[in-house]
Write an enzyme that holds these catalytic residues in place. Structure first.
Site, PDB file in Angstrom:
ATOM      1  N   PRO A 206      41.725  39.758  34.352  1.00  0.00           N
ATOM      2  CA  PRO A 206      40.458  39.790  35.098  1.00  0.00           C
ATOM      3  C   PRO A 206      39.275  39.639  34.120  1.00  0.00           C
ATOM      4  O   PRO A 206      39.299  40.204  33.024  1.00  0.00           O
ATOM      5  CB  PRO A 206      40.462  41.164  35.762  1.00  0.00           C
ATOM      6  CG  PRO A 206      41.672  41.877  35.305  1.00  0.00           C
ATOM      7  CD  PRO A 206      42.479  40.991  34.423  1.00  0.00           C
ATOM      8  N   LEU A 207      38.289  38.879  34.546  1.00  0.00           N
ATOM      9  CA  LEU A 207      37.163  38.587  33.646  1.00  0.00           C
ATOM     10  C   LEU A 207      36.415  39.857  33.247  1.00  0.00           C
ATOM     11  O   LEU A 207      35.912  39.958  32.132  1.00  0.00           O
ATOM     12  CB  LEU A 207      36.201  37.605  34.317  1.00  0.00           C
ATOM     13  CG  LEU A 207      36.667  36.140  34.331  1.00  0.00           C
ATOM     14  CD1 LEU A 207      35.633  35.268  35.010  1.00  0.00           C
ATOM     15  CD2 LEU A 207      36.934  35.625  32.912  1.00  0.00           C
ATOM     16  N   CYS A 208      36.371  40.852  34.167  1.00  0.00           N
ATOM     17  CA  CYS A 208      35.619  42.073  33.828  1.00  0.00           C
ATOM     18  C   CYS A 208      36.280  42.814  32.665  1.00  0.00           C
ATOM     19  O   CYS A 208      35.602  43.401  31.820  1.00  0.00           O
ATOM     20  CB  CYS A 208      35.465  42.978  35.042  1.00  0.00           C
ATOM     21  SG  CYS A 208      37.025  43.433  35.791  1.00  0.00           S
ATOM     22  N   THR A 209      37.624  42.767  32.598  1.00  0.00           N
ATOM     23  CA  THR A 209      38.325  43.405  31.471  1.00  0.00           C
ATOM     24  C   THR A 209      37.942  42.720  30.168  1.00  0.00           C
ATOM     25  O   THR A 209      37.659  43.368  29.159  1.00  0.00           O
ATOM     26  CB  THR A 209      39.851  43.306  31.669  1.00  0.00           C
ATOM     27  OG1 THR A 209      40.179  43.934  32.889  1.00  0.00           O
ATOM     28  CG2 THR A 209      40.603  43.953  30.538  1.00  0.00           C
ATOM     29  N   GLU A 212      34.175  43.611  29.431  1.00  0.00           N
ATOM     30  CA  GLU A 212      33.719  44.988  29.245  1.00  0.00           C
ATOM     31  C   GLU A 212      34.691  45.916  28.532  1.00  0.00           C
ATOM     32  O   GLU A 212      34.267  46.750  27.751  1.00  0.00           O
ATOM     33  CB  GLU A 212      33.349  45.597  30.614  1.00  0.00           C
ATOM     34  CG  GLU A 212      32.044  45.014  31.145  1.00  0.00           C
ATOM     35  CD  GLU A 212      31.987  45.060  32.663  1.00  0.00           C
ATOM     36  OE1 GLU A 212      32.585  45.988  33.238  1.00  0.00           O
ATOM     37  OE2 GLU A 212      31.379  44.149  33.259  1.00  0.00           O
TER      38      GLU A 212
END
Ligand SMILES: [Zn+2]
Length: 430
Positions: A206-209, A212
């Protein structure tokens, strides 16, 4: 070494009865004679990491007449695990060199190579083998070979598979420290198409992982590759074969890893992650090939009951193996005795054909189907087209009176017939 000495271990399996033998097993020296006769021919598809191991295992297990097909030539990066090849073979066809090495090394064995594409071989060539083993790394090639063996399958009037049309196939596959072996007996076990869901599309992080909470070197690499590249070098397409591009991603990934205290970002890993390369492991290939060849021997001689029907192996953390009996998909477009399809008896044959083409599961296998019922052509392309064209405007209920009738659909996209079971159901009763 005389024959009795050489084949002692094999003879122990083939000349003794026991509680674990397969159905119809009759121990005796005839079984080894059969394995070594020209009546027993095994095809190995692929002469790469798995293929080299499979060929060696077959030859050392007493199979004499072996064919191998592969379209690839030897690359220097193959040499760490494809042990039949040497530096001087780089650039040569894998199938040819593999066959030469096995023939030179194992007395009496006759390996025949085919350097070419599986799609270019005629059906009769595949039909001539007693058993086919796949040592492939591509889903599409597996699906193709599955369509070939399922294309031979015929059902009798009761919907039971005709035993003489069953071409056994054993499939092996590895991915890093994981692997599988499976036995496909078309009509009895699920075919490849029945269990396509076993091969889900690759999942990405996932891009958020990535943005961030990076926790692994791969997260840092994908951050540089998927997020930073677009921000810092907008409009520039990332090229996996461009050394400068790869180096740029590696350096940014290393900076990010340092920032988060993550170890292990290397240039080689960067290439692996970005190109989605899963390293091939020699030991996994050896384990899976051994299982495949054992299953081949069981299928050919019945000295033991075969794998029913899928074995997975995981060697990444500890050692884990599990056998699962998967079920056939009754709606499998490739091997089903009749894919159930709700049909309006008032629909015309043309509307029925349109329904087939629009069907989400069946339509993708068809382009211009011909339909027959028993020995009657309802609609056929080619020389019968003019004769059968008037049927296109006739009612299905008139052409095919029986609810539950199985129609045969042929199409140039299919290697064998697709069988469709017409269900008039509630429409008929109303
Ligand atoms: Zn199937």
């Amino acid at each position: 070494m005389d024959d009795a000495e050489r084949w002692r271990d094999l003879d122990l399996l083939l000349t003794r009865a026991g509680r674990l033998v397969g159905p119809g097993f009759e121990p005796g020296p005839e079984l080894r004679e059969f394995l070594q006769s020209p009546d027993c021919r095994v095809l190995c598809v692929g002469a790469g990491g798995l293929g080299c191991e499979i060929l060696k295992d077959l030859a050392l297990s007493g199979v004499v007449h072996i064919d191998v097909i592969d379209m690839d030539t030897i690359d220097v990066s193959n040499l760490n695990r494809q042990f039949l090849f040497r530096m001087k073979d780089v650039g040569q066809p894998k199938a040819t060199v593999a066959a030469e090495r096995i023939n030179a090394r194992v007395p009496g064995v006759k390996v025949t190579p085919v350097f070419g594409r599986i799609e270019d071989q005629p059906a009769d060539w595949y039909r001539s083998f007693s058993l086919i083993i796949l040592g492939l790394d591509s889903l599409e090639a597996r699906r193709y070979m599955n369509s070939v063996v399922c294309g031979f399958l015929e059902y009798d009037d009761e919907g039971q598979p005709d035993q003489s049309t069953i071409k056994p196939m054993v499939d092996g596959g590895t991915e890093g420290f994981k692997g599988h072996a499976r036995v496909i007996l078309p009509g009895f076990t699920p075919c490849f198409e029945c269990t396509l869901w076993l091969f889900p599309p690759q999942t990405k992080f996932p891009l958020c992982t990535l943005a961030e909470t990076p926790r692994s070197p791969a997260h840092c690499i994908e951050y540089a590759h998927l997020i930073l590249w677009g921000q810092v070098r907008p409009g520039e397409e990332f090229d996996t074969d461009n050394e400068e591009h790869m180096k740029w991603v590696y350096e940014r990934a290393a900076e990010r890893a340092k920032q988060y205290g993550i170890q292990g970002v290397t240039f080689q890993l960067t290439q692996g992650v970005v190109k989605n390369i899963i390293p091939a492991i020699a030991s996994t290939n050896a384990i899976i090939s051994a299982q495949c060849v054992l299953e081949a021997l069981k299928t050919l001689t019945c000295f033991s009951t075969g794998l029913d029907n899928y074995m997975m192996y995981v060697g990444s953390s500890g050692l884990y193996s599990l056998t699962t009996k998967y079920d056939k998909d009754p709606a499998c477009p490739v091997c089903s005795p009749g894919v159930p399809l709700d049909v309006d008896p008032d629909a015309t044959l043309q509307q029925f054909i349109d329904q087939l083409l629009a069907d989400p599961s069946l339509g993708k296998h068809l382009s211009a189907p011909s339909v027959s019922y028993g020995s009657t052509n309802l609609y056929a392309h080619g020389i019968f087209e003019a004769d059968t064209r008037p049927n296109l405007s006739r009612r299905m209920g008139d052409l095919v009176a029986d609810d539950g009738a199985v129609l045969t659909v042929n199409d140039k996209r299919l290697r064998g017939p697709m069988r469709v079971k017409v269900r008039y159901g509630s429409a008929m009763r109303a």
